[in-house]
Design an enzyme around this catalytic site. Structure first.
Site, short mmCIF file in Angstrom:
data_model
loop_
_atom_site.label_atom_id
_atom_site.label_comp_id
_atom_site.label_asym_id
_atom_site.label_seq_id
_atom_site.Cartn_x
_atom_site.Cartn_y
_atom_site.Cartn_z
N GLN A 290 -1.64 -9.10 40.99
CA GLN A 290 -2.74 -8.54 40.23
C GLN A 290 -2.27 -7.63 39.07
O GLN A 290 -1.15 -7.14 39.06
CB GLN A 290 -3.67 -7.74 41.15
CG GLN A 290 -4.47 -8.57 42.12
CD GLN A 290 -3.65 -9.06 43.29
OE1 GLN A 290 -2.90 -8.31 43.89
NE2 GLN A 290 -3.80 -10.32 43.63
N TYR A 310 10.59 -19.44 46.03
CA TYR A 310 9.21 -19.84 46.29
C TYR A 310 8.54 -18.99 47.36
O TYR A 310 7.75 -19.47 48.17
CB TYR A 310 9.12 -21.33 46.65
CG TYR A 310 9.71 -22.20 45.57
CD1 TYR A 310 8.99 -22.50 44.42
CD2 TYR A 310 11.02 -22.70 45.68
CE1 TYR A 310 9.55 -23.27 43.40
CE2 TYR A 310 11.58 -23.48 44.68
CZ TYR A 310 10.84 -23.76 43.55
OH TYR A 310 11.39 -24.52 42.55
N TRP A 312 6.02 -15.70 48.53
CA TRP A 312 4.60 -15.51 48.28
C TRP A 312 4.34 -14.90 46.90
O TRP A 312 5.12 -14.09 46.39
CB TRP A 312 4.00 -14.57 49.33
CG TRP A 312 3.98 -15.16 50.71
CD1 TRP A 312 3.98 -16.48 51.05
CD2 TRP A 312 3.96 -14.43 51.94
NE1 TRP A 312 3.96 -16.64 52.40
CE2 TRP A 312 3.94 -15.39 52.99
CE3 TRP A 312 3.95 -13.09 52.28
CZ2 TRP A 312 3.90 -15.03 54.32
CZ3 TRP A 312 3.91 -12.71 53.60
CH2 TRP A 312 3.89 -13.69 54.62
N TRP A 562 -8.82 -1.46 42.60
CA TRP A 562 -8.03 -1.51 43.84
C TRP A 562 -8.04 -0.18 44.57
O TRP A 562 -7.58 0.83 44.03
CB TRP A 562 -6.59 -1.91 43.49
CG TRP A 562 -5.64 -2.09 44.63
CD1 TRP A 562 -5.76 -2.95 45.68
CD2 TRP A 562 -4.38 -1.41 44.82
NE1 TRP A 562 -4.65 -2.87 46.49
CE2 TRP A 562 -3.79 -1.94 45.99
CE3 TRP A 562 -3.70 -0.44 44.11
CZ2 TRP A 562 -2.56 -1.50 46.47
CZ3 TRP A 562 -2.46 0.01 44.58
CH2 TRP A 562 -1.91 -0.52 45.75
N ARG A 563 -8.55 -0.21 45.77
CA ARG A 563 -8.31 0.89 46.71
C ARG A 563 -7.02 0.56 47.44
O ARG A 563 -6.91 -0.46 48.12
CB ARG A 563 -9.48 1.02 47.70
CG ARG A 563 -9.23 2.07 48.77
CD ARG A 563 -10.37 2.16 49.78
NE ARG A 563 -9.92 2.97 50.90
CZ ARG A 563 -9.40 2.48 52.02
NH1 ARG A 563 -9.28 1.16 52.19
NH2 ARG A 563 -9.00 3.29 52.98
N HIS A 597 -10.41 -4.02 48.81
CA HIS A 597 -10.10 -3.03 49.86
C HIS A 597 -11.04 -1.84 49.92
O HIS A 597 -10.66 -0.78 50.44
CB HIS A 597 -8.66 -2.50 49.72
CG HIS A 597 -7.61 -3.54 49.76
ND1 HIS A 597 -6.35 -3.34 49.24
CD2 HIS A 597 -7.61 -4.79 50.24
CE1 HIS A 597 -5.63 -4.43 49.39
NE2 HIS A 597 -6.39 -5.33 49.99
N GLU A 618 -9.91 -8.90 48.68
CA GLU A 618 -9.49 -8.66 50.06
C GLU A 618 -10.31 -7.50 50.60
O GLU A 618 -10.50 -6.49 49.91
CB GLU A 618 -8.00 -8.33 50.14
CG GLU A 618 -7.10 -9.51 49.96
CD GLU A 618 -5.62 -9.14 50.11
OE1 GLU A 618 -4.81 -10.06 50.30
OE2 GLU A 618 -5.30 -7.93 50.05
#
Length: 723
Positions: A290, A310, A312, A562-563, A597, A618
């Site tokens: 992000q 390769y 994540w 983002w938290r 979050h 998420e």
């Protein structure tokens, strides 16, 4: 004193007149400068203006203070109505000029205020006759309004021009322009030691996820060979040409994940812009997650979005770019590509979305997981710094409808150029008061790389103001203030900075438009681009709602709100933040919306005709138990909720993921919540349980299968179309 002598003989009148004028001129010439009075000046033109109403999109309040006698403001057809101008600073008023259209006021007041709330009357009439009226007024005020109480016609109130004259004593003038500070590194092809400087900064920034270093590398037009620019945290690399191909790097612009053992899911906060790249191996590596934008880039080869090995990678964004070869998605879990041209795309994991992208794969959701729109309904690219000869300017690209492909491949991009002298170049240590004074003075803002603490809200109340950050400039509100507020005005552009919550709870961190905003900005919307918001991670931070969008027609183009789930000052209550993004305005478009979050709802949408193209979410990892996220009779708060009052809304390519690592038994009823109405539509939705740590029972409302049957295998549950 003059010598005493006999009285003079009478002179001819003309001679006397000449002598008197000469004497007066001589006396004026020797009067002390401090005794001179400044002539009244026009204070209102181009200043922020609001009104009680407007008749149509073609008659906004701004038209009454634009200096154009061919444009006008007109109100609704009722009494009373008002129009108000903010002069930006207290002024000694001397005159108000009203140029009425046929629909004039027979009764009205000129009212003045220091704070915009408490008003006094400077002029009043009940027998006005329209036309052009020049009124002498007095008093000191920042705000001036015309308050109409009786109309001459059945129409509303209509003003060609509303002019306020007076004098200000706002302290010293804040200069525009100047140098870009020590953390902006400017190169030309003859600069020695470019690679050494790139390497030095990368060593500092490679793993400095929550550090205070901020850097921008700016390359003047030309060709650079043999470079490998490794881009770490809070680092921006950009060309200074008007088009990407003006500045070519024969080499690589690299993001990898060696610092994190080959895992790129924490490669945040960096940017590459406005460059052409000839990769050494034929493929450039850009393994990010992000808050990492790839804008106005020309890759003369392929682009690999995965780290070496390769491992994540978790989400990113490309806009206004051309990749001649194939984009290798590989392990990249989700990605959004807008208004670009690509030679091809490989693989999909969860959520790959395209709009206005030439060469994009066709929609195939749910397998492969491609969601493709032929065009982007509305877009306007991010402003950027460039060199016009030896002069720095900021280019503000034009608005496009039904956009497809880049803005620059077919020739000179459309837009306007603003000289750096029209910007207050903000450097670390600048106060919020000075920043606000610069905006009130009529300057745009260019934040140089650094961290800025503000003890009062930065107010952007002037139409078409640009606020541009370099090197992920970071604003931290102290004492619980809101970091930045934008007025209900046309065309504000916010771009390229991070807002970091302070330890004292802020009710909001960014507000676009005041509560109740209603002006039509369709022809010239406010844009929010590469503006990121963080609560916790760099230290304890709190905010009730991170971003509130009240203004109609706003475009949110790539944001990560983002938290923090890791770093310093992280815990269910330590970095409490109930809501991520709340949209109250109508006709708001989000292209690339990343929100994660939050303790309750990540996104809430109340405005009509909202649209979102790509959403990545998420849920909060750290919910201590089921009771902590109980929402009445509903288990959990949706990642994206459209209010029941909304009649029209649409979304494409949207995912919500859960990883309840404190209590893996938590159940979330759904990732998305929306009213079931013909005008509310969603396309390509998915929810994922990461490793079986908590589960969703449904995708949206009560539609879509549970993630629980997949156990710990991280298999998405999908809904192709809703309802």
């Amino acid at each position: 004193m003059p010598a005493v002598g006999p009285p003079p003989r009478p002179a001819h009148r003309g001679v006397v007149a000449v002598l008197v004028l000469a004497l007066a001129a001589a006396l004026l010439a020797v009067l002390p400068a401090g005794r001179a009075q400044a002539a009244p000046t026009l204070l209102s033109q181009g200043k922020p203006v609001t009104a009680s109403s407007q008749e149509s999109a073609g008659t906004p309040a701004t038209a009454a203070v634009d200096g154009d006698n061919g444009t006008r403001w007109s109100s609704a057809f009722s009494d009373p109505q008002w129009i108000r101008v903010d002069l930006g600073a207290p002024a000694a008023l001397s005159q108000v000029e009203l140029r009425w259209e046929t629909a004039y006021a027979t009764a009205y007041r000129i009212e003045i205020s220091q704070n915009g709330s408490d008003w006094s009357t400077a002029y009043s009439t009940t027998t006005a006759t329209g036309g052009t009226q020049t009124l002498n007024v007095s008093g000191t005020a920042r705000y001036v309004r015309v308050f109409g109480t009786a109309r001459a016609t059945g129409w509303g109130y209509s003003l060609w021009e509303f002019k306020v004259y007076g004098t200000t004593d706002g302290g010293p003038t804040i200069p525009g322009g100047g140098d870009l500070g020590p953390n902006v590194h400017v190169f030309d092809p003859s600069t020695p030691g470019i690679q050494a400087k790139l390497d030095e900064v990368f060593r500092q920034q490679e793993s400095a996820q929550f550090g205070n270093g901020r850097h921008a590398f700016l390359f003047k037009p030309g060709t650079y060979s043999g470079l490998n620019a490794q881009i770490g945290f809070y680092t921006q690399i950009a060309g200074l040409g008007l088009r990407p191909d003006d500045t070519t790097i024969n080499g690589d612009i690299t993001v990898d994940a060696g610092w994190f053992n080959g895992n790129a899911t924490q490669n945040f906060w960096r940017a590459a812009e406005n460059l052409a790249v000839n990769p050494v191996s034929g493929t450039n590596r850009w393994a990010v997650s992000q808050a990492s934008s790839f804008r106005r880039m020309h890759v003369k080869g392929g682009l690999n979005l995965a780290p070496n090995g390769y491992g994540w990678a978790s989400g990113g964004y490309i806009a206004d770019s051309k990749i001649d070869g194939q984009v290798g998605n590989y392990s990249q879990q989700q990605w959004y590509t807008r208004d670009s041209s690509i030679g091809g795309w490989s693989n999909s994991v969860w959520n790959q979305v395209f709009s206005g992208t030439v060469g994009a794969p066709a929609t195939a959701f749910p397998e492969p997981k491609y969601t493709t729109l032929a065009n982007t309904p509305l877009s306007r690219e991010k402003p950027f710094l460039y060199l016009d000869g030896s002069e720095y300017k900021v280019f503000a690209p034009a608005l496009r409808t039904n956009a497809r492909g880049t803005t620059w491949e077919s020739g000179t991009p459309q837009g306007r150029s603003i000289p750096l002298s029209d910007f207050y170049v903000v450097k670390p240590g600048a106060s919020a008061a000075t920043i606000n004074a610069a905006v009130a003075q009529g300057l745009h803002l260019l934040f140089t790389p650094g961290v800025y603490h503000v003890d009062q809200t930065i107010q952007i109340n002037r139409a078409d103001t640009i606020v541009l950050g370099l090197g992920l400039a970071t604003i931290i509100p102290d004492n619980g203030v809101t970091a930045m507020r934008v007025g209900d005005v046309d065309g504000v552009r916010l771009a390229g900075f991070l807002i970091d919550a302070g330890p004292v709870n802020s009710n909001t961190l960014l507000e676009v438009g005041p509560q109740g905003a209603s002006a039509d900005h369709a022809a010239n919307p406010t844009t929010v681009q590469d503006v990121y918001i963080r609560i916790g991670g760099a230290g304890a931070g709190k905010a009730t709602t991170s971003m509130v969008v009240n203004s109609d027609d706003t475009i949110i183009d790539h944001t990560w709100v983002w938290r923090a789930d890791h770093g310093e000052g992280v815990g269910w209550e330590t970095n409490r933040a109930d809501y991520g993004v709340r949209v109250n305005g109508d006709d708001v478009l989000a292209t690339g919306l990343f929100v994660e979050h939050f303790n309750k709802y990540d996104v809430e949408w109340y405005g009509e005709r909202g649209r979102t193209i790509f959403f990545q979410n998420e849920k909060a990892y750290d919910a201590p138990n089921q009771a902590a996220i109980q929402n009445g009779t509903t288990r959990g708060y949706a990642g994206y909720r459209v209010d029941d009052s909304v009649n029209t809304h649409e979304g494409w390519g949207m995912g919500s993921y859960c990883y309840y690592n404190v209590d893996p038994t938590i159940r979330q009823d759904h990732g998305f919540k929306a009213p079931v109405k013909p005008g509310v539509k969603f396309h390509s939705l998915l929810v994922v349980s990461l490793g079986g740590n908590g589960h969703y029972e449904h995708v949206i409302n009560n539609t879509g299968a549970s993630t629980a049957p997949s156990g710990s295998s991280t298999v998405p549950s999908t809904v192709t179309s809703f309802p």
